[in-house]
Design a protein around this motif. Structure first.
Motif, PDB file in Angstrom:
ATOM      1  N   ARG A  69       0.741  -1.242  -0.129  1.00  0.00           N
ATOM      2  CA  ARG A  69       0.043  -0.035   0.048  1.00  0.00           C
ATOM      3  C   ARG A  69       0.933   1.264   0.029  1.00  0.00           C
ATOM      4  O   ARG A  69       1.769   1.376   0.896  1.00  0.00           O
ATOM      5  CB  ARG A  69      -0.846   0.143   1.279  1.00  0.00           C
ATOM      6  N   TYR A 121      -7.627   3.706  -1.354  1.00  0.00           N
ATOM      7  CA  TYR A 121      -8.375   3.853  -0.127  1.00  0.00           C
ATOM      8  C   TYR A 121      -8.247   5.041   0.759  1.00  0.00           C
ATOM      9  O   TYR A 121      -7.258   5.933   0.589  1.00  0.00           O
ATOM     10  CB  TYR A 121      -7.313   2.715   0.785  1.00  0.00           C
ATOM     11  N   CYS A 122      -9.348   5.603   1.262  1.00  0.00           N
ATOM     12  CA  CYS A 122      -9.079   6.703   2.134  1.00  0.00           C
ATOM     13  C   CYS A 122      -9.141   6.160   3.553  1.00  0.00           C
ATOM     14  O   CYS A 122      -9.579   5.011   3.791  1.00  0.00           O
ATOM     15  CB  CYS A 122     -10.365   7.763   2.027  1.00  0.00           C
ATOM     16  N   ALA A 123      -8.542   6.883   4.314  1.00  0.00           N
ATOM     17  CA  ALA A 123      -8.045   6.694   5.787  1.00  0.00           C
ATOM     18  C   ALA A 123      -8.268   7.744   6.602  1.00  0.00           C
ATOM     19  O   ALA A 123      -8.164   8.974   6.339  1.00  0.00           O
ATOM     20  CB  ALA A 123      -6.768   5.980   5.677  1.00  0.00           C
ATOM     21  N   LEU A 145       1.310   4.704   6.946  1.00  0.00           N
ATOM     22  CA  LEU A 145      -0.246   4.432   6.871  1.00  0.00           C
ATOM     23  C   LEU A 145      -0.626   3.708   8.579  1.00  0.00           C
ATOM     24  O   LEU A 145      -1.757   3.576   8.662  1.00  0.00           O
ATOM     25  CB  LEU A 145      -0.233   3.204   6.100  1.00  0.00           C
ATOM     26  N   TYR A 191      -3.076   5.587  10.714  1.00  0.00           N
ATOM     27  CA  TYR A 191      -4.255   5.962  10.488  1.00  0.00           C
ATOM     28  C   TYR A 191      -5.126   4.738  11.486  1.00  0.00           C
ATOM     29  O   TYR A 191      -4.710   3.598  11.274  1.00  0.00           O
ATOM     30  CB  TYR A 191      -4.466   5.791   9.062  1.00  0.00           C
ATOM     31  N   TYR A 194      -8.542   4.207  11.052  1.00  0.00           N
ATOM     32  CA  TYR A 194     -10.034   3.572  10.147  1.00  0.00           C
ATOM     33  C   TYR A 194      -9.602   3.746   8.671  1.00  0.00           C
ATOM     34  O   TYR A 194      -9.198   4.807   8.121  1.00  0.00           O
ATOM     35  CB  TYR A 194     -11.207   4.426  10.457  1.00  0.00           C
ATOM     36  N   TRP A 195     -10.084   2.860   7.944  1.00  0.00           N
ATOM     37  CA  TRP A 195      -9.968   2.602   6.342  1.00  0.00           C
ATOM     38  C   TRP A 195     -11.191   2.334   5.711  1.00  0.00           C
ATOM     39  O   TRP A 195     -12.071   1.554   6.364  1.00  0.00           O
ATOM     40  CB  TRP A 195      -8.846   1.453   6.229  1.00  0.00           C
TER      41      TRP A 195
END
Length: 121
Positions: free
Chosen positions: A42, A92-94, A105, A108, A110-111
């Motif tokens: 990612r 993906y947004c996070a 990453l 973060y 929540y995904w």
């Protein structure tokens, strides 16, 4: 539990522009966009703080992609211009509890489930 839902992906031609959206179920969070191509890790794309005044962007998309947010609507956007076949990935947004999370990453909390963007040559 905060829910994030991405939308706007699909099949586009090289050179096209498109916009991804991310709806958050509640709250105002530091946000980020990441992407993952098949067989790859990612990858960070761009991040924004809670107010929208601070952003960080990856060199690979600088000048082509931009991030924005509408806190009143609990929405996050990724504007993508000059798309290339190598931009093909699941996006993906996070969301992060931190004031600003940046490119890590693991910062973060929540995904979203991701949305596929495929760029044909």
């Amino acid at each position: 539990q905060v829910q994030l839902v991405e939308s706007g992906g699909g099949l586009v031609q090289a050179g096209d522009s498109t916009r991804l959206s991310c709806a958050t179920s509640e709250g105002t969070w530091a946000m980020g966009w990441f992407r993952q191509a098949p067989g790859k890790e990612r990858e960070f794309i761009v991040a924004i703080d809670r107010s929208g005044g601070l952003t960080e962007i990856a060199g690979s998309v600088k000048g082509r992609f931009s991030i924005s947010r509408d806190n009143a609507a609990n929405m996050l956007f990724l504007e993508m211009n000059g798309l290339k076949p190598e931009d093909t990935a699941v996006y993906y947004c996070a969301a992060s509890r931190k004031p600003f999370a940046g490119r890590n990453l693991y910062d973060y909390d929540y995904w979203g489930q991701g949305t596929q963007v495929t760029v044909s040559s």
